[in-house]
Design an enzyme around this catalytic site. Structure first.
Site, PDB file in Angstrom:
ATOM      1  N   GLY A  92      12.404 -17.243  35.764  1.00 33.69           N
ATOM      2  CA  GLY A  92      12.185 -16.198  36.769  1.00 33.69           C
ATOM      3  C   GLY A  92      11.904 -16.811  38.131  1.00 33.69           C
ATOM      4  N   ALA A 121       9.776 -28.985  51.023  1.00 33.88           N
ATOM      5  CA  ALA A 121       8.889 -30.158  50.967  1.00 33.88           C
ATOM      6  C   ALA A 121       9.551 -31.321  50.225  1.00 33.88           C
ATOM      7  CB  ALA A 121       7.575 -29.775  50.283  1.00 33.88           C
ATOM      8  N   ARG A 136      18.508 -17.889  33.501  1.00 39.54           N
ATOM      9  CA  ARG A 136      18.083 -18.269  32.159  1.00 39.54           C
ATOM     10  C   ARG A 136      19.390 -18.660  31.464  1.00 39.54           C
ATOM     11  NH1 ARG A 136      12.848 -16.210  32.451  1.00 39.54           N
ATOM     12  NH2 ARG A 136      12.661 -14.229  33.530  1.00 39.54           N
ATOM     13  N   SER A 137      19.463 -19.913  31.007  1.00 43.44           N
ATOM     14  CA  SER A 137      20.743 -20.443  30.521  1.00 43.44           C
ATOM     15  C   SER A 137      20.791 -20.529  29.001  1.00 43.44           C
ATOM     16  CB  SER A 137      20.974 -21.825  31.135  1.00 43.44           C
ATOM     17  OG  SER A 137      22.057 -22.464  30.512  1.00 43.44           O
ATOM     18  N   ASP A 177       7.246 -22.657  31.585  1.00 44.46           N
ATOM     19  CA  ASP A 177       7.138 -23.527  30.409  1.00 44.46           C
ATOM     20  C   ASP A 177       8.461 -23.658  29.663  1.00 44.46           C
ATOM     21  OD1 ASP A 177       6.768 -20.810  29.328  1.00 44.46           O
ATOM     22  OD2 ASP A 177       6.451 -21.893  27.457  1.00 44.46           O
ATOM     23  N   THR A 210       6.172 -19.755  38.357  1.00 42.30           N
ATOM     24  CA  THR A 210       6.282 -18.480  37.636  1.00 42.30           C
ATOM     25  C   THR A 210       5.171 -17.572  38.138  1.00 42.30           C
ATOM     26  OG1 THR A 210       5.974 -17.341  35.527  1.00 42.30           O
ATOM     27  CG2 THR A 210       5.022 -19.525  35.669  1.00 42.30           C
ATOM     28  N   ILE A 211       5.475 -16.295  38.299  1.00 42.68           N
ATOM     29  CA  ILE A 211       4.416 -15.389  38.764  1.00 42.68           C
ATOM     30  C   ILE A 211       3.355 -15.170  37.692  1.00 42.68           C
ATOM     31  CG2 ILE A 211       5.904 -14.202  40.426  1.00 42.68           C
ATOM     32  CD1 ILE A 211       5.927 -11.801  38.394  1.00 42.68           C
ATOM     33  N   ASP A 212       3.677 -15.531  36.439  1.00 42.71           N
ATOM     34  CA  ASP A 212       2.777 -15.185  35.325  1.00 42.71           C
ATOM     35  C   ASP A 212       1.501 -16.034  35.251  1.00 42.71           C
ATOM     36  OD1 ASP A 212       4.611 -13.287  34.662  1.00 42.71           O
ATOM     37  OD2 ASP A 212       5.221 -14.169  32.750  1.00 42.71           O
ATOM     38  N   ASP A 261       0.859 -18.649  33.574  1.00 42.59           N
ATOM     39  CA  ASP A 261       0.493 -18.877  32.167  1.00 42.59           C
ATOM     40  C   ASP A 261       0.834 -20.282  31.697  1.00 42.59           C
ATOM     41  OD1 ASP A 261       3.199 -18.530  32.354  1.00 42.59           O
ATOM     42  OD2 ASP A 261       3.401 -17.206  30.635  1.00 42.59           O
ATOM     43  N   ARG A 306      -6.152  12.287  39.287  1.00 38.09           N
ATOM     44  CA  ARG A 306      -5.254  11.924  38.186  1.00 38.09           C
ATOM     45  C   ARG A 306      -5.640  10.615  37.505  1.00 38.09           C
ATOM     46  NH1 ARG A 306       0.434  13.631  40.956  1.00 38.09           N
ATOM     47  NH2 ARG A 306       0.613  15.598  39.876  1.00 38.09           N
ATOM     48  N   GLY A 317       3.853  -9.862  33.490  1.00 40.94           N
ATOM     49  CA  GLY A 317       3.160 -10.846  32.673  1.00 40.94           C
ATOM     50  C   GLY A 317       3.727 -10.715  31.277  1.00 40.94           C
ATOM     51  N   ARG A 318       4.780 -11.489  31.035  1.00 46.81           N
ATOM     52  CA  ARG A 318       5.510 -11.327  29.773  1.00 46.81           C
ATOM     53  C   ARG A 318       4.599 -11.449  28.556  1.00 46.81           C
ATOM     54  NH1 ARG A 318      10.930 -14.389  29.397  1.00 46.81           N
ATOM     55  NH2 ARG A 318       9.754 -15.688  30.815  1.00 46.81           N
ATOM     56  N   ARG A 334      -0.113   9.985  34.929  1.00 42.91           N
ATOM     57  CA  ARG A 334       1.185   9.441  35.346  1.00 42.91           C
ATOM     58  C   ARG A 334       1.235   7.948  35.007  1.00 42.91           C
ATOM     59  NH1 ARG A 334       1.531  14.103  36.017  1.00 42.91           N
ATOM     60  NH2 ARG A 334       2.402  15.279  37.773  1.00 42.91           N
ATOM     61  N   HIS A 364       9.965  -5.534  39.074  1.00 40.98           N
ATOM     62  CA  HIS A 364      10.420  -6.737  39.788  1.00 40.98           C
ATOM     63  C   HIS A 364       9.996  -6.793  41.247  1.00 40.98           C
ATOM     64  CE1 HIS A 364      12.793  -7.071  36.138  1.00 40.98           C
ATOM     65  NE2 HIS A 364      12.918  -8.354  36.440  1.00 40.98           N
ATOM     66  N   GLN A 413       7.231  -7.160  42.132  1.00 41.12           N
ATOM     67  CA  GLN A 413       6.190  -8.206  42.152  1.00 41.12           C
ATOM     68  C   GLN A 413       6.767  -9.609  42.302  1.00 41.12           C
ATOM     69  OE1 GLN A 413       3.161  -6.948  38.773  1.00 41.12           O
ATOM     70  NE2 GLN A 413       5.169  -6.048  38.482  1.00 41.12           N
TER      71      GLN A 413
HETATM   72  N1  LIG Z   1      13.643 -25.398  23.728  1.00 43.59           N
HETATM   73  C1  LIG Z   1      14.517 -25.406  24.731  1.00 43.59           C
HETATM   74  N2  LIG Z   1      15.557 -26.289  24.727  1.00 43.59           N
HETATM   75  C2  LIG Z   1      16.448 -26.309  25.746  1.00 43.59           C
HETATM   76  N3  LIG Z   1      16.378 -25.498  26.825  1.00 43.59           N
HETATM   77  C3  LIG Z   1      15.371 -24.629  26.882  1.00 43.59           C
HETATM   78  C4  LIG Z   1      14.386 -24.516  25.848  1.00 43.59           C
HETATM   79  N4  LIG Z   1      13.520 -23.548  26.192  1.00 43.59           N
HETATM   80  C5  LIG Z   1      13.945 -23.052  27.380  1.00 43.59           C
HETATM   81  N5  LIG Z   1      15.037 -23.701  27.801  1.00 43.59           N
HETATM   82  C6  LIG Z   1      15.825 -23.439  29.014  1.00 43.59           C
HETATM   83  O1  LIG Z   1      14.958 -23.098  30.088  1.00 43.59           O
HETATM   84  C7  LIG Z   1      15.405 -21.878  30.667  1.00 43.59           C
HETATM   85  C8  LIG Z   1      14.262 -21.191  31.358  1.00 43.59           C
HETATM   86  O2  LIG Z   1      13.294 -20.782  30.393  1.00 43.59           O
HETATM   87  P1  LIG Z   1      12.617 -19.342  30.460  1.00 43.59           P
HETATM   88  O3  LIG Z   1      11.662 -19.264  29.323  1.00 43.59           O
HETATM   89  O4  LIG Z   1      13.651 -18.306  30.591  1.00 43.59           O
HETATM   90  O5  LIG Z   1      11.852 -19.330  31.866  1.00 43.59           O
HETATM   91  P2  LIG Z   1      10.578 -20.148  32.385  1.00 43.59           P
HETATM   92  O6  LIG Z   1      11.009 -21.531  32.670  1.00 43.59           O
HETATM   93  O7  LIG Z   1      10.225 -19.395  33.634  1.00 43.59           O
HETATM   94  O8  LIG Z   1       9.535 -20.054  31.296  1.00 43.59           O
HETATM   95  C9  LIG Z   1      16.026 -21.129  29.527  1.00 43.59           C
HETATM   96  O9  LIG Z   1      16.922 -20.130  29.957  1.00 43.59           O
HETATM   97  C10 LIG Z   1      16.759 -22.245  28.785  1.00 43.59           C
HETATM   98  O10 LIG Z   1      17.998 -22.534  29.409  1.00 43.59           O
HETATM   99  O1  LIG Z   2      13.705 -10.877  35.390  1.00 44.57           O
HETATM  100  P1  LIG Z   2      13.702 -10.803  33.887  1.00 44.57           P
HETATM  101  O2  LIG Z   2      14.665 -11.749  33.266  1.00 44.57           O
HETATM  102  O3  LIG Z   2      13.844  -9.389  33.439  1.00 44.57           O
HETATM  103  O4  LIG Z   2      12.297 -11.304  33.381  1.00 44.57           O
HETATM  104  C1  LIG Z   2      11.126 -10.589  33.483  1.00 44.57           C
HETATM  105  C2  LIG Z   2       9.989 -11.522  33.155  1.00 44.57           C
HETATM  106  O5  LIG Z   2       9.941 -12.566  34.123  1.00 44.57           O
HETATM  107  C3  LIG Z   2       8.629 -12.674  34.673  1.00 44.57           C
HETATM  108  O6  LIG Z   2       8.602 -11.942  35.888  1.00 44.57           O
HETATM  109  C4  LIG Z   2       8.300 -14.112  34.961  1.00 44.57           C
HETATM  110  O7  LIG Z   2       8.714 -14.898  33.902  1.00 44.57           O
HETATM  111  P2  LIG Z   2       9.062 -16.461  34.002  1.00 44.57           P
HETATM  112  O8  LIG Z   2       8.068 -17.103  33.100  1.00 44.57           O
HETATM  113  O9  LIG Z   2      10.438 -16.639  33.543  1.00 44.57           O
HETATM  114  O10 LIG Z   2       8.883 -16.899  35.418  1.00 44.57           O
HETATM  115  C5  LIG Z   2       7.744 -11.989  33.631  1.00 44.57           C
HETATM  116  O11 LIG Z   2       6.526 -11.519  34.195  1.00 44.57           O
HETATM  117  C6  LIG Z   2       8.639 -10.875  33.150  1.00 44.57           C
HETATM  118  O12 LIG Z   2       8.306 -10.470  31.847  1.00 44.57           O
END
Ligand SMILES: Nc1ncnc2c1ncn2[C@@H]1O[C@H](COP(=O)(O)OP(=O)(O)O)[C@@H](O)[C@H]1O
Ligand SMILES: O=P(O)(O)OC[C@H]1O[C@](O)(COP(=O)(O)O)[C@@H](O)[C@@H]1O
Length: 324
Positions: free
Chosen positions: A16, A27, A77-78, A108, A131-133, A135, A168, A176-177, A249, A255, A257
């Site tokens: 994300g 930088a 995300r690949s 992560d 990441t905005i999360d 975490d 209300r 925050g996934r 409500r 998004h 955010q």
């Molecule tokens: N175990 C893994 N092995 C290889 N590539 C990975 C693995 N886990 C994640 N990735 C790669 O990292 C990308 C980003 O991970 P993702 O969880 O979507 O976001 P973030 O890096 O924000 O946590 C994934 O789309 C994938 O291509």
């Molecule tokens: O934009 P997408 O693929 O719908 O992902 C939404 C998710 O991405 C986030 O905004 C940030 O997730 P990342 O860990 O990938 O940066 C989460 O809070 C949310 O659940």
């Protein structure tokens, strides 16, 4: 400082997007130029590595964009990088372009990807937590978290105005996934009546206790993390069960955010971690994430960087105090 070994750094943003990524890219380019290192940017995360989609980086061009949200390199995300075939193609791209180090800005998942990639590719990798999360262990804050919280606060304040005008109950879902950091920070600072996060089991009980007696001239504001096990819809129906008279409500901030210009804190974090990542490479470090712990730069090996599933004790105490 030994800068002889590294001649050409590849950089990419992945997962994300998050506000502050462009500050970090600026930088990185600035520091690399100052030490005579070439920098290329791969577009769309691991997808760009696989497809050889790269652009040359010049700091004066990035300087113009450093204040912008999102990532000028684009991100993705690949699925292909999860397969060995994809990672082999990425390796070919690095060899063909004589890239001798990589800096990845992501979460992560991105760092797990680098760890897996290190099985077939032995050039040094450095990570920057983006990441905005918020975490990820090994850093107090991730790039984009502060901006996302500021966006959430700005919008929750607005919702509170209308909620108060109509007496209300409002349930506001924030991002925050799997994590409650945005919910805790935005909920506490907007005076929410209840904050629901995946890391706590008691928060829902406190909410029901409070809302069953709700009959006031005020708003009743519930901030719930999207990762919470109960979720906005179920929370809504449970509230109506214990207090059928409420006018309720649900708003999902979604998004919104993730966008917008980064806060001062995220711009500075991007600059500090961008510089730190190039310096780490120049000092011969590999497979570490650059972060900030107790406001000091800190390098944590990827193997020790984990997704945080717990919020720290102090925040849990605040949640307890303000949630009851
Ligand atoms: N175990 C893994 N092995 C290889 N590539 C990975 C693995 N886990 C994640 N990735 C790669 O990292 C990308 C980003 O991970 P993702 O969880 O979507 O976001 P973030 O890096 O924000 O946590 C994934 O789309 C994938 O291509
Ligand atoms: O934009 P997408 O693929 O719908 O992902 C939404 C998710 O991405 C986030 O905004 C940030 O997730 P990342 O860990 O990938 O940066 C989460 O809070 C949310 O659940």
């Amino acid at each position: 400082m030994n800068t002889n070994k590294i001649k050409h750094i590849g950089v990419f943003t992945s997962g994300g997007d998050s506000p502050g990524m462009n500050s970090a890219l600026y930088a990185i380019a600035k520091t690399a130029e100052a030490t005579g290192i070439k920098v290329s940017g791969f577009r769309k995360g691991y997808e760009g590595l696989i497809d050889g989609d790269l652009v040359q980086f010049k700091s004066h061009e990035l300087q113009k964009l450093t204040q912008k949200g999102g990532t000028i390199l684009k991100t993705a995300r690949s699925k292909r990088f999860l397969e060995l075939e994809g990672r082999k193609k990425a390796l070919q791209t690095l060899n063909a372009n004589k890239i001798d180090a990589l800096i990845a800005i992501g979460g992560d998942g991105t760092f797990k990807g680098l760890l897996t990639f290190s099985e077939i590719c032995d050039i040094p990798f450095i990570g920057i937590p983006g990441t905005i999360d918020n975490d990820i262990s090994g850093t107090d804050y991730t790039l984009g978290f502060d901006s996302a919280v500021n966006t959430a606060i700005e919008n929750i304040d607005k919702i509170k105005d209308t909620a108060e005008s109509h007496n209300r109950v409002f349930i506001v879902e924030v991002m925050g996934r799997d994590s409650g950091y945005i919910a805790i920070h935005s909920g506490l600072t907007t005076g929410a009546d209840a904050i629901l996060i995946p890391e706590s089991g008691k928060d829902f009980i406190y909410l029901l206790d409070k809302v069953k007696n709700y009959d006031s001239e005020d708003a009743f504001l519930v901030v719930v993390s999207e990762g919470d096990e109960i979720g906005a819809e179920l929370v809504s129906s449970k509230i109506k069960e214990v207090n059928p008279n409420v006018d309720l409500r649900i708003t999902r901030l979604g998004h919104i955010q993730r966008g917008g210009n980064p806060s001062a804190l995220d711009r500075m974090l991007g600059i500090r971690l961008g510089v730190a990542s190039v310096n780490a490479l120049s000092q011969g470090k590999k497979n570490v994430m650059a972060g900030v712990l107790n406001n000091q730069l800190h390098l944590t090996p990827f193997k020790e960087v984990v997704k945080q599933h717990q919020v720290d004790d102090e925040l849990m105490e605040l949640l307890e105090l303000f949630g009851k």
